[in-house]
Design an enzyme around this catalytic site. Sequence first.
Site, PDB file in Angstrom:
ATOM      1  N   PHE A 181       0.848  -1.198   0.000  1.00  0.00           N
ATOM      2  CA  PHE A 181       0.000   0.000   0.000  1.00  0.00           C
ATOM      3  C   PHE A 181       0.875   1.236   0.000  1.00  0.00           C
ATOM      4  O   PHE A 181       1.827   1.327   0.771  1.00  0.00           O
ATOM      5  CB  PHE A 181      -0.912   0.017   1.241  1.00  0.00           C
ATOM      6  N   VAL A 216      -0.310   4.930   0.124  1.00  0.00           N
ATOM      7  CA  VAL A 216      -1.391   5.915   0.188  1.00  0.00           C
ATOM      8  C   VAL A 216      -0.791   7.245   0.640  1.00  0.00           C
ATOM      9  O   VAL A 216       0.025   7.292   1.568  1.00  0.00           O
ATOM     10  CB  VAL A 216      -2.501   5.430   1.143  1.00  0.00           C
ATOM     11  N   GLY A 217      -1.209   8.339  -0.026  1.00  0.00           N
ATOM     12  CA  GLY A 217      -0.693   9.674   0.312  1.00  0.00           C
ATOM     13  C   GLY A 217       0.797   9.730   0.035  1.00  0.00           C
ATOM     14  O   GLY A 217       1.294   9.206  -0.960  1.00  0.00           O
ATOM     15  N   LYS A 218       1.541  10.323   0.960  1.00  0.00           N
ATOM     16  CA  LYS A 218       2.974  10.544   0.726  1.00  0.00           C
ATOM     17  C   LYS A 218       3.789   9.258   0.694  1.00  0.00           C
ATOM     18  O   LYS A 218       4.963   9.277   0.313  1.00  0.00           O
ATOM     19  CB  LYS A 218       3.531  11.470   1.808  1.00  0.00           C
ATOM     20  N   TYR A 219       3.197   8.142   1.108  1.00  0.00           N
ATOM     21  CA  TYR A 219       3.954   6.882   1.106  1.00  0.00           C
ATOM     22  C   TYR A 219       4.279   6.397  -0.309  1.00  0.00           C
ATOM     23  O   TYR A 219       5.028   5.441  -0.467  1.00  0.00           O
ATOM     24  CB  TYR A 219       3.212   5.792   1.897  1.00  0.00           C
ATOM     25  N   ASP A 225       4.731  -4.023   4.195  1.00  0.00           N
ATOM     26  CA  ASP A 225       4.789  -2.569   4.350  1.00  0.00           C
ATOM     27  C   ASP A 225       5.658  -1.986   3.238  1.00  0.00           C
ATOM     28  O   ASP A 225       6.696  -2.560   2.881  1.00  0.00           O
ATOM     29  CB  ASP A 225       5.440  -2.209   5.696  1.00  0.00           C
ATOM     30  N   HIS A 253       8.375  -9.841  15.402  1.00  0.00           N
ATOM     31  CA  HIS A 253       8.650  -8.401  15.367  1.00  0.00           C
ATOM     32  C   HIS A 253      10.067  -8.116  15.877  1.00  0.00           C
ATOM     33  O   HIS A 253      10.455  -8.626  16.930  1.00  0.00           O
ATOM     34  CB  HIS A 253       7.619  -7.700  16.249  1.00  0.00           C
ATOM     35  N   PRO A 254      10.846  -7.297  15.158  1.00  0.00           N
ATOM     36  CA  PRO A 254      12.254  -7.106  15.542  1.00  0.00           C
ATOM     37  C   PRO A 254      12.453  -6.489  16.924  1.00  0.00           C
ATOM     38  O   PRO A 254      13.498  -6.693  17.537  1.00  0.00           O
ATOM     39  CB  PRO A 254      12.791  -6.162  14.453  1.00  0.00           C
ATOM     40  N   GLU A 292      -2.323  -4.864  13.358  1.00  0.00           N
ATOM     41  CA  GLU A 292      -1.255  -5.691  13.938  1.00  0.00           C
ATOM     42  C   GLU A 292      -1.768  -6.421  15.192  1.00  0.00           C
ATOM     43  O   GLU A 292      -1.421  -7.584  15.432  1.00  0.00           O
ATOM     44  CB  GLU A 292      -0.040  -4.829  14.277  1.00  0.00           C
TER      45      GLU A 292
END
Length: 243
Positions: free
Chosen positions: A10, A12-15, A100, A122-123, A192
Site C-alpha cells: 500500500f 497511500v498519500g505521501k507513502y 509494508d 517483530h524485531p 497488527e
Amino acid sequence: MNLTIATTVFAVGKYVRFLQDFLETAEKHFMVDFNVRYYVFTDRPDDVPSVNLSQGRHLSVIQVPGSNRWQEISARRMEIIQTAIERQISREADYIFCLDVDSKFHARWGAESLGRLVAVIHPWFYQATRDLFTYERRPASTAYIPMDEGDYYYAGAVFGGSVEDVYTLTKVCRNQLEEDARNSIEAAWQEESHLNRYLLYNKPSKLLSPEYQWDDKKTKTNEVKVIRFSSVIKNYAEIRPNV
Ligand SMILES: CC(=O)N[C@H]1[C@@H](OP(=O)(O)OP(=O)(O)OC[C@H]2O[C@@H](n3ccc(=O)[nH]c3=O)[C@H](O)[C@@H]2O)O[C@H](CO)[C@H](O)[C@@H]1O
Ligand SMILES: [Mn+2]
C-alpha cells in the site's frame, strides 16, 4: 515449479515515495526465481514509478481511497486485501505476501519463506518476555489477548502464505476490526493487534526470524546474521496525514 507469488503493498498519500526503492530492491532480492505479481494499492496512481521488471514479473495498480488517519489506512489493508483476493488474486497467484512499503530488501528472500501461513517475529520483541508484548489488553476488543497467553509478538508489516489461508486471515481480521469499530474501540496497534490475536489461535505453519522484518532504527545484533528486509527510517510527523 511454476509458482506465482502475489505481493501486496500500500502506498497511500505521501507513502508513494517509498515505492521506487521497495520495487527496485524487490527485483534484486525477492523471489527471484518465481513469477511475481505486485499489487500496488494507492490513491495516487499517477505517482507510481515505472520500474523495470524482470521476465515473469508483473505489476498492477489498484486505486483505493485516501484517509486523513494513518491508523485507518493501515487497518483497512485487511479489508482491501480480502476484496482483491476475491476479485483477482485467487485466480492469479499461489502464494501471497502482504508487506509494508516503507521498506527495502537487502538480501535474498526465497522459497524458504513459503508455507500455508507465514508470520515474522517483530524485531523489537524477539528478546522480550510475554508480559512486555504490546498485544491488545482490553477485553472489550476482539483483539484481546490475556496476560498468560501468546507465543510471540508478530510484526504487522509482513504476513503471508497460501492465497487461501491468507484470505481467511484477512476476512477474520477485517470482521473483527469492523466489530471493534461498531463498539467504538480501536486496538492498540490496529490490524497488527488483530493479526496477533488471529495467529494465537491459528498458529503459523512457518515462523520467520526478524531477518525478514528488521528496522533500520535498531542496531544489528550478533544473532541476526543477514538482514533481508527492513523498515527505512522515516519522519512520522512529515509523512503521515496525522500524528
Ligand atoms: C514493523 C511493523 O510491524 N510495523 C507496524 C507498525 O508501524 P509502522 O511505523 O511500520 O507503520 P507505517 O507508518 O509503515 O504504516 C503501515 C503501512 O501502511 C501504509 N500507509 C500508512 C500510512 C499512510 O499514510 N500511507 C500508507 O500507505 C504503508 O504501506 C505503510 O507501510 O504499526 C502499523 C500500524 O498498526 C502496522 O501494523 C505496521 O505494519
Ligand atoms: Mn512500516
